[in-house]
Design a protein around this motif. Structure first.
Motif, PDB file in Angstrom:
ATOM      1  N   GLN A   3      63.409 135.537   7.669  1.00  0.00           N
ATOM      2  CA  GLN A   3      63.400 134.269   7.486  1.00  0.00           C
ATOM      3  C   GLN A   3      62.252 133.717   7.197  1.00  0.00           C
ATOM      4  OE1 GLN A   3      65.383 132.866  11.257  1.00  0.00           O
ATOM      5  NE2 GLN A   3      67.386 132.696  10.217  1.00  0.00           N
ATOM      6  N   LEU A   4      62.143 132.566   6.628  1.00  0.00           N
ATOM      7  CA  LEU A   4      60.970 131.884   6.147  1.00  0.00           C
ATOM      8  C   LEU A   4      61.404 130.360   6.356  1.00  0.00           C
ATOM      9  CD1 LEU A   4      57.943 132.154   5.212  1.00  0.00           C
ATOM     10  CD2 LEU A   4      58.949 131.762   3.104  1.00  0.00           C
ATOM     11  N   VAL A   5      60.935 129.652   7.514  1.00  0.00           N
ATOM     12  CA  VAL A   5      61.224 128.477   7.738  1.00  0.00           C
ATOM     13  C   VAL A   5      60.213 127.522   7.815  1.00  0.00           C
ATOM     14  CG1 VAL A   5      62.475 127.005   9.669  1.00  0.00           C
ATOM     15  CG2 VAL A   5      63.082 129.647   9.481  1.00  0.00           C
ATOM     16  N   GLU A   6      60.595 126.213   7.062  1.00  0.00           N
ATOM     17  CA  GLU A   6      59.624 125.114   7.129  1.00  0.00           C
ATOM     18  C   GLU A   6      59.998 124.088   8.133  1.00  0.00           C
ATOM     19  OE1 GLU A   6      60.245 126.246   2.841  1.00  0.00           O
ATOM     20  OE2 GLU A   6      61.604 125.894   4.611  1.00  0.00           O
ATOM     21  N   SER A   7      59.068 123.423   8.703  1.00  0.00           N
ATOM     22  CA  SER A   7      59.395 122.304   9.451  1.00  0.00           C
ATOM     23  C   SER A   7      58.188 121.321   9.557  1.00  0.00           C
ATOM     24  CB  SER A   7      59.504 122.707  11.029  1.00  0.00           C
ATOM     25  OG  SER A   7      58.184 123.621  11.639  1.00  0.00           O
ATOM     26  N   HIS A  95      58.814 123.144   0.033  1.00  0.00           N
ATOM     27  CA  HIS A  95      59.294 124.469   0.117  1.00  0.00           C
ATOM     28  C   HIS A  95      57.974 125.389   0.264  1.00  0.00           C
ATOM     29  CE1 HIS A  95      63.689 124.158  -0.468  1.00  0.00           C
ATOM     30  NE2 HIS A  95      63.225 123.289  -1.241  1.00  0.00           N
ATOM     31  N   CYS A  96      57.863 126.267   1.236  1.00  0.00           N
ATOM     32  CA  CYS A  96      57.163 127.314   1.138  1.00  0.00           C
ATOM     33  C   CYS A  96      57.507 128.675   0.583  1.00  0.00           C
ATOM     34  CB  CYS A  96      56.336 127.564   2.546  1.00  0.00           C
ATOM     35  SG  CYS A  96      57.337 128.352   3.957  1.00  0.00           S
ATOM     36  N   ALA A  97      56.826 129.740   0.214  1.00  0.00           N
ATOM     37  CA  ALA A  97      57.352 130.816  -0.750  1.00  0.00           C
ATOM     38  C   ALA A  97      56.154 131.816  -0.584  1.00  0.00           C
ATOM     39  CB  ALA A  97      57.697 130.432  -1.856  1.00  0.00           C
ATOM     40  N   THR A  98      56.569 133.211  -0.697  1.00  0.00           N
ATOM     41  CA  THR A  98      55.940 134.375  -0.721  1.00  0.00           C
ATOM     42  C   THR A  98      55.685 134.639  -2.165  1.00  0.00           C
ATOM     43  OG1 THR A  98      57.397 135.819  -0.277  1.00  0.00           O
ATOM     44  CG2 THR A  98      56.553 135.031   1.800  1.00  0.00           C
ATOM     45  N   GLU A  99      54.421 135.216  -2.296  1.00  0.00           N
ATOM     46  CA  GLU A  99      54.038 136.009  -3.469  1.00  0.00           C
ATOM     47  C   GLU A  99      53.538 137.449  -3.250  1.00  0.00           C
ATOM     48  OE1 GLU A  99      52.744 138.013  -6.626  1.00  0.00           O
ATOM     49  OE2 GLU A  99      51.176 137.161  -5.451  1.00  0.00           O
ATOM     50  N   ALA A 100      54.231 138.409  -3.528  1.00  0.00           N
ATOM     51  CA  ALA A 100      53.948 139.811  -2.990  1.00  0.00           C
ATOM     52  C   ALA A 100      52.418 140.410  -3.329  1.00  0.00           C
ATOM     53  CB  ALA A 100      55.256 140.687  -3.583  1.00  0.00           C
ATOM     54  N   TRP A 101      52.008 140.133  -4.554  1.00  0.00           N
ATOM     55  CA  TRP A 101      50.717 140.668  -4.903  1.00  0.00           C
ATOM     56  C   TRP A 101      49.730 140.254  -4.182  1.00  0.00           C
ATOM     57  CZ3 TRP A 101      51.115 145.180  -7.119  1.00  0.00           C
ATOM     58  CH2 TRP A 101      51.947 145.469  -7.970  1.00  0.00           C
ATOM     59  N   GLY A 102      49.978 139.116  -3.482  1.00  0.00           N
ATOM     60  CA  GLY A 102      48.811 138.478  -2.657  1.00  0.00           C
ATOM     61  C   GLY A 102      47.717 137.483  -3.413  1.00  0.00           C
ATOM     62  N   ALA A 108      53.115 133.936 -11.473  1.00  0.00           N
ATOM     63  CA  ALA A 108      53.453 134.499 -10.262  1.00  0.00           C
ATOM     64  C   ALA A 108      54.929 134.386  -9.887  1.00  0.00           C
ATOM     65  CB  ALA A 108      52.513 134.079  -9.093  1.00  0.00           C
ATOM     66  N   VAL A 109      55.166 135.437  -9.429  1.00  0.00           N
ATOM     67  CA  VAL A 109      56.868 135.316  -8.897  1.00  0.00           C
ATOM     68  C   VAL A 109      56.708 135.030  -7.397  1.00  0.00           C
ATOM     69  CG1 VAL A 109      58.996 136.672  -8.880  1.00  0.00           C
ATOM     70  CG2 VAL A 109      57.607 136.677 -10.891  1.00  0.00           C
ATOM     71  N   TYR A 110      57.496 134.026  -6.844  1.00  0.00           N
ATOM     72  CA  TYR A 110      57.557 133.878  -5.557  1.00  0.00           C
ATOM     73  C   TYR A 110      59.016 134.012  -5.121  1.00  0.00           C
ATOM     74  CZ  TYR A 110      53.199 131.576  -6.035  1.00  0.00           C
ATOM     75  OH  TYR A 110      51.832 130.843  -6.057  1.00  0.00           O
ATOM     76  N   ASP A 111      59.159 135.182  -4.461  1.00  0.00           N
ATOM     77  CA  ASP A 111      60.445 135.750  -4.248  1.00  0.00           C
ATOM     78  C   ASP A 111      61.233 135.350  -2.689  1.00  0.00           C
ATOM     79  OD1 ASP A 111      59.543 139.167  -3.463  1.00  0.00           O
ATOM     80  OD2 ASP A 111      58.658 137.306  -2.733  1.00  0.00           O
ATOM     81  N   LYS A 112      60.446 135.092  -1.688  1.00  0.00           N
ATOM     82  CA  LYS A 112      60.965 134.509  -0.713  1.00  0.00           C
ATOM     83  C   LYS A 112      60.873 133.032  -0.272  1.00  0.00           C
ATOM     84  CE  LYS A 112      60.658 138.766   1.958  1.00  0.00           C
ATOM     85  NZ  LYS A 112      60.048 139.710   1.035  1.00  0.00           N
ATOM     86  N   TRP A 113      61.749 132.410  -0.051  1.00  0.00           N
ATOM     87  CA  TRP A 113      61.955 130.704   0.065  1.00  0.00           C
ATOM     88  C   TRP A 113      62.437 130.398   1.284  1.00  0.00           C
ATOM     89  CZ3 TRP A 113      59.727 127.376  -3.823  1.00  0.00           C
ATOM     90  CH2 TRP A 113      59.343 128.085  -4.937  1.00  0.00           C
ATOM     91  N   GLY A 114      61.728 129.521   1.904  1.00  0.00           N
ATOM     92  CA  GLY A 114      62.493 128.651   3.082  1.00  0.00           C
ATOM     93  C   GLY A 114      63.405 127.887   2.752  1.00  0.00           C
ATOM     94  N   GLN A 115      64.058 127.082   3.780  1.00  0.00           N
ATOM     95  CA  GLN A 115      65.190 126.137   3.292  1.00  0.00           C
ATOM     96  C   GLN A 115      64.590 124.477   2.929  1.00  0.00           C
ATOM     97  OE1 GLN A 115      64.068 126.413   6.249  1.00  0.00           O
ATOM     98  NE2 GLN A 115      63.940 124.267   7.146  1.00  0.00           N
TER      99      GLN A 115
END
Length: 123
Positions: A3-7, A95-102, A108-115
């Motif tokens: 999970q990736l959660v924004e608040s 939203h926040c999101a992850t990029e695997a190459w750092g 860039a491709v952001y593959d994990k996203w919060g709600q």
């Protein structure tokens, strides 16, 4: 499980401040670049800020430079977006999101996203 959660969103007056949180569970954030994005009603999603996986370097959109700051807390497995001197045009879902190459690179491709979390700036 993963999970990736924004608040931290809410309603603030122009000139006010807000701190958004992006917290991961089931995986660690320190090997990822983390981007913050926002989308307002009727408008395209835009990148706000991005922090690389090491070194602390970050980039900002021109519209928020000098007002927003992105930073990590590795012990809490979190990335934050400190927003100061907020303007009505900052109103959006963030939203926040992850990029695997750092990296915070163009294309860039952001593959994990919060709600997402809603930020509203209004008098």
């Amino acid at each position: 499980q993963l999970q990736l959660v924004e608040s931290g969103g809410g309603l603030v007056q122009p000139g006010g401040s807000l701190r958004l949180s992006c917290v991961a569970s089931g995986f660690t954030l320190d090997h990822y670049a983390i981007g913050w994005f926002r989308q307002a009603p009727g408008k395209e999603r835009e990148g706000v800020s991005c922090i690389i996986s090491s070194g602390g370097s970050a980039v900002y959109a021109d519209s928020v430079k000098g007002r927003f700051t992105i930073f990590r807390d590795t012990e809490k497995n979190a990335v934050y977006l400190q927003m100061n001197n907020l303007k009505p045009e900052d109103t959006a879902v963030y939203h926040c999101a992850t990029e695997a190459w750092g990296l915070c690179h163009i294309g860039a491709v952001y593959d994990k996203w919060g709600q997402g979390t809603q930020v509203t700036v209004s008098s």
